[in-house]
Design an enzyme around this catalytic site. Sequence first.
Site, PDB file in Angstrom:
ATOM      1  N   HIS A 110      15.046   3.870   2.846  1.00 12.27           N
ATOM      2  CA  HIS A 110      14.794   2.375   2.388  1.00 12.27           C
ATOM      3  C   HIS A 110      15.864   1.562   3.190  1.00 12.27           C
ATOM      4  CE1 HIS A 110      15.004  -1.003  -0.172  1.00 12.27           C
ATOM      5  NE2 HIS A 110      16.253  -0.897  -0.544  1.00 12.27           N
TER       6      HIS A 110
ATOM      7  N   HIS B 168       0.931  -1.389  -0.033  1.00 12.95           N
ATOM      8  CA  HIS B 168       0.048   0.110  -0.126  1.00 12.95           C
ATOM      9  C   HIS B 168       0.979   1.075  -0.079  1.00 12.95           C
ATOM     10  CE1 HIS B 168       0.746  -1.027   4.211  1.00 12.95           C
ATOM     11  NE2 HIS B 168       0.702   0.391   4.518  1.00 12.95           N
TER      12      HIS B 168
ATOM     13  N   LYS C 123       6.310  12.346  -1.795  1.00 17.46           N
ATOM     14  CA  LYS C 123       6.505  11.206  -1.103  1.00 17.46           C
ATOM     15  C   LYS C 123       7.848  10.769  -0.824  1.00 17.46           C
ATOM     16  CE  LYS C 123       5.371   6.181  -0.943  1.00 17.46           C
ATOM     17  NZ  LYS C 123       4.834   5.061  -1.664  1.00 17.46           N
TER      18      LYS C 123
ATOM     19  N   LYS D  65       7.696  -4.076  -8.097  1.00 20.39           N
ATOM     20  CA  LYS D  65       7.828  -4.019  -9.626  1.00 20.39           C
ATOM     21  C   LYS D  65       7.741  -5.186 -10.347  1.00 20.39           C
ATOM     22  CE  LYS D  65      11.884  -2.027  -8.625  1.00 20.39           C
ATOM     23  NZ  LYS D  65      11.960  -2.608  -7.357  1.00 20.39           N
TER      24      LYS D  65
ATOM     25  N   THR E 125       2.137   4.651  -4.296  1.00 19.54           N
ATOM     26  CA  THR E 125       3.409   4.397  -5.336  1.00 19.54           C
ATOM     27  C   THR E 125       4.454   3.589  -4.981  1.00 19.54           C
ATOM     28  OG1 THR E 125       4.298   6.255  -4.405  1.00 19.54           O
ATOM     29  CG2 THR E 125       3.149   6.573  -6.431  1.00 19.54           C
ATOM     30  N   ARG E 126       4.897   2.844  -6.079  1.00 19.58           N
ATOM     31  CA  ARG E 126       5.935   1.939  -6.226  1.00 19.58           C
ATOM     32  C   ARG E 126       7.053   2.262  -7.227  1.00 19.58           C
ATOM     33  NH1 ARG E 126       4.312   1.093  -1.729  1.00 19.58           N
ATOM     34  NH2 ARG E 126       4.264  -0.661  -0.410  1.00 19.58           N
TER      35      ARG E 126
ATOM     36  N   CYS F 144       4.451   0.447   6.916  1.00 19.22           N
ATOM     37  CA  CYS F 144       4.378  -0.690   5.870  1.00 19.22           C
ATOM     38  C   CYS F 144       5.507  -1.798   6.311  1.00 19.22           C
ATOM     39  CB  CYS F 144       4.801  -0.176   4.571  1.00 19.22           C
ATOM     40  SG  CYS F 144       4.493  -1.187   3.200  1.00 19.22           S
TER      41      CYS F 144
HETATM   42  C1  LIG Z   1       7.258   1.146   2.337  1.00 21.54           C
HETATM   43  C2  LIG Z   1       7.477   0.245   1.197  1.00 21.54           C
HETATM   44  C3  LIG Z   1       8.026   0.748   0.144  1.00 21.54           C
HETATM   45  C4  LIG Z   1       8.428  -0.002  -1.119  1.00 21.54           C
HETATM   46  N1  LIG Z   1       8.606   0.248  -2.238  1.00 21.54           N
HETATM   47  C5  LIG Z   1       8.944  -0.384  -3.337  1.00 21.54           C
HETATM   48  C6  LIG Z   1       9.182   0.201  -4.500  1.00 21.54           C
HETATM   49  O1  LIG Z   1       9.272   1.311  -4.555  1.00 21.54           O
HETATM   50  N2  LIG Z   1       9.514  -0.804  -5.614  1.00 21.54           N
HETATM   51  C7  LIG Z   1       9.486  -2.106  -5.331  1.00 21.54           C
HETATM   52  O2  LIG Z   1       9.417  -2.797  -6.276  1.00 21.54           O
HETATM   53  N3  LIG Z   1       9.011  -2.437  -4.139  1.00 21.54           N
HETATM   54  C8  LIG Z   1       8.865  -1.790  -2.984  1.00 21.54           C
HETATM   55  N4  LIG Z   1       8.483  -2.453  -2.026  1.00 21.54           N
HETATM   56  C9  LIG Z   1       8.449  -3.865  -2.014  1.00 21.54           C
HETATM   57  C10 LIG Z   1       7.115  -4.318  -2.195  1.00 21.54           C
HETATM   58  O3  LIG Z   1       5.917  -3.367  -2.016  1.00 21.54           O
HETATM   59  C11 LIG Z   1       6.838  -5.754  -1.708  1.00 21.54           C
HETATM   60  O4  LIG Z   1       7.938  -6.462  -2.139  1.00 21.54           O
HETATM   61  C12 LIG Z   1       5.437  -6.422  -2.063  1.00 21.54           C
HETATM   62  O5  LIG Z   1       4.493  -5.583  -1.865  1.00 21.54           O
HETATM   63  C13 LIG Z   1       5.399  -7.725  -1.569  1.00 21.54           C
HETATM   64  O6  LIG Z   1       4.227  -8.382  -1.713  1.00 21.54           O
HETATM   65  P1  LIG Z   1       3.784  -9.658  -1.316  1.00 21.54           P
HETATM   66  O7  LIG Z   1       2.780 -10.312  -2.172  1.00 21.54           O
HETATM   67  O8  LIG Z   1       4.884 -10.653  -0.922  1.00 21.54           O
HETATM   68  O9  LIG Z   1       3.136  -9.091   0.162  1.00 21.54           O
HETATM   69  P2  LIG Z   1       1.896  -8.512   0.691  1.00 21.54           P
HETATM   70  O10 LIG Z   1       1.244  -7.677  -0.616  1.00 21.54           O
HETATM   71  O11 LIG Z   1       1.822  -7.914   2.056  1.00 21.54           O
HETATM   72  O12 LIG Z   1       0.783  -9.660   0.309  1.00 21.54           O
HETATM   73  C14 LIG Z   1       0.560 -10.725   1.493  1.00 21.54           C
HETATM   74  C15 LIG Z   1      -0.816 -10.751   1.697  1.00 21.54           C
HETATM   75  O13 LIG Z   1      -1.113 -12.160   2.500  1.00 21.54           O
HETATM   76  C16 LIG Z   1      -1.952 -11.887   3.105  1.00 21.54           C
HETATM   77  N5  LIG Z   1      -2.290 -12.922   4.239  1.00 21.54           N
HETATM   78  C17 LIG Z   1      -1.366 -12.741   5.405  1.00 21.54           C
HETATM   79  N6  LIG Z   1      -1.562 -14.123   6.000  1.00 21.54           N
HETATM   80  C18 LIG Z   1      -2.586 -14.740   5.152  1.00 21.54           C
HETATM   81  C19 LIG Z   1      -3.324 -15.994   5.914  1.00 21.54           C
HETATM   82  N7  LIG Z   1      -2.888 -16.852   6.997  1.00 21.54           N
HETATM   83  N8  LIG Z   1      -4.364 -16.384   5.037  1.00 21.54           N
HETATM   84  C20 LIG Z   1      -4.755 -15.459   3.865  1.00 21.54           C
HETATM   85  N9  LIG Z   1      -4.135 -14.348   3.639  1.00 21.54           N
HETATM   86  C21 LIG Z   1      -2.794 -14.063   4.405  1.00 21.54           C
HETATM   87  C22 LIG Z   1      -2.031 -10.648   3.826  1.00 21.54           C
HETATM   88  O14 LIG Z   1      -3.136  -9.920   4.347  1.00 21.54           O
HETATM   89  C23 LIG Z   1      -1.596  -9.935   2.409  1.00 21.54           C
HETATM   90  O15 LIG Z   1      -2.524  -9.369   1.890  1.00 21.54           O
HETATM   91  C24 LIG Z   1       8.278  -1.657  -0.834  1.00 21.54           C
HETATM   92  C25 LIG Z   1       7.521  -2.024   0.324  1.00 21.54           C
HETATM   93  C26 LIG Z   1       7.338  -1.071   1.387  1.00 21.54           C
HETATM   94  C27 LIG Z   1       6.823  -1.840   2.739  1.00 21.54           C
END
Ligand SMILES: Cc1cc2nc3c(=O)[nH]c(=O)nc-3n(C[C@H](O)[C@H](O)[C@H](O)COP(=O)(O)OP(=O)(O)OC[C@H]3O[C@@H](n4cnc5c(N)ncnc54)[C@H](O)[C@@H]3O)c2cc1C
Length: 372
Positions: free
Chosen positions: A267, A45, A263, A344, A48-49, A311
């Site tokens: 990092h 969330h 924003k 990304k 932006t990314r 986050c």
């Molecule tokens: C502040 C911040 C800035 C960032 N900036 C960048 C950027 O500029 N560029 C970039 O490429 N990346 C960036 N990243 C990294 C990127 O956002 C993450 O790598 C990516 O969002 C991870 O996705 P995910 O699907 O692994 O996790 P998430 O998107 O968190 O998804 C995990 C999901 O699993 C769900 N869940 C958890 N447990 C359970 C369960 N038991 N049963 C069912 N559902 C469950 C959660 O509710 C969640 O929705 C940033 C991250 C942050 C925090």
Amino acid sequence: MNSYDVVVVGLGAMGSAAAFHLARRGRTVLGLERFTPPHAFGSSHGETRIIREAYFEHPLYVPLVHRAYQLWAELEQASGRDLLRITGGLMIGRPDGVLVSGARRSAELHALPHEILNPAEVAARFPALRPADDMVAVWEPRAGILYPEACVDAHLALARSHGAMLRFEEPLTHWRSDDDGVIVATATGEYRARQLLLTAGSWIPSLVPELNLPFTVERQVVYWFAPRADSSLFGPSRCPIHLWETAPREFFYGFPDCGNGVKVAVHHGGEFTDVNRLRREVAPDEVAAIRELVRRFVPEADGALQSSAVCMYTNTPDEHFWIERHPGHAQVLIASPCSGHGFKFSSVIGEALADLLVSGHSRFDLSEFRRR
Ligand SMILES: Cc1cc2nc3c(=O)[nH]c(=O)nc-3n(C[C@H](O)[C@H](O)[C@H](O)COP(=O)(O)OP(=O)(O)OC[C@H]3O[C@@H](n4cnc5c(N)ncnc54)[C@H](O)[C@@H]3O)c2cc1C
């Protein structure tokens, strides 16, 4: 008991993309999600990314990001939504720092369009940014911004339109395997599947405690500041995304003003935490520390603090991704592409996870992302 080809647990960045690619290939998919996505409780969330091409972390990511760009464009087309805006990008720091030297290495190895700019050239072309005299910048024209909530939403909507069953506010509580696949349980029922994909972000270790995964959860705060006077300096057509190495391995980054302020964030460097005890309030000394960086490097963004958000990064020890089959249950695939730089890639990781689940291999060499 309902039965599926794949149960996807966690419908954030990676799970939403994987559910889409699996459903598009005709696989029966059940997606389980703890909250109602897109939501503000995980890692995807904050409006932006950054997407960038001259990848300072390692050149191995460049082919992946190229495929990611293609898939984001296809997703925009299929969903009819704006998901990506190209602004160009600057990697700014000392010439021998990991950011500038790593970005140059990837750019040269993969013959990516780029320019090396001195501080005066940066300030002349992008007046919002003020590098120190001993810094240089790698300019890459194809970098830009992804809108994460819209990306997750688009993947989920298309997954559903291809037949995926998505169940929100229904977390996985436990799972077990047998000769036919897996049985997953939630508070409301049990489901059977041939394979299980765990894309639960910061919650993954709790779903496979027997593996003692060496992940750490790191609290990260992002801030939006009002521009001080000339807000036109920060429009997306005048201000690129910018990533700074301000001291060896200390990074901060910023975006143009997309409507809610400028924003910026540090990092890494956040406190390590437990996913269930994340501190969501932001302390005055944290604001003071980021404001110090803004004053030095982006001085015109030093206006009122408009808002902030908390986050989580899920870090692996070497900050590369982690994609592997469960060593004791081959029908379970674990994917944690985060370490603060995964978003990304979520389009291409979703496709690669679908490849692994459908055919057993991906066109990309993912061996670097196995247990090490
Ligand atoms: C502040 C911040 C800035 C960032 N900036 C960048 C950027 O500029 N560029 C970039 O490429 N990346 C960036 N990243 C990294 C990127 O956002 C993450 O790598 C990516 O969002 C991870 O996705 P995910 O699907 O692994 O996790 P998430 O998107 O968190 O998804 C995990 C999901 O699993 C769900 N869940 C958890 N447990 C359970 C369960 N038991 N049963 C069912 N559902 C469950 C959660 O509710 C969640 O929705 C940033 C991250 C942050 C925090």
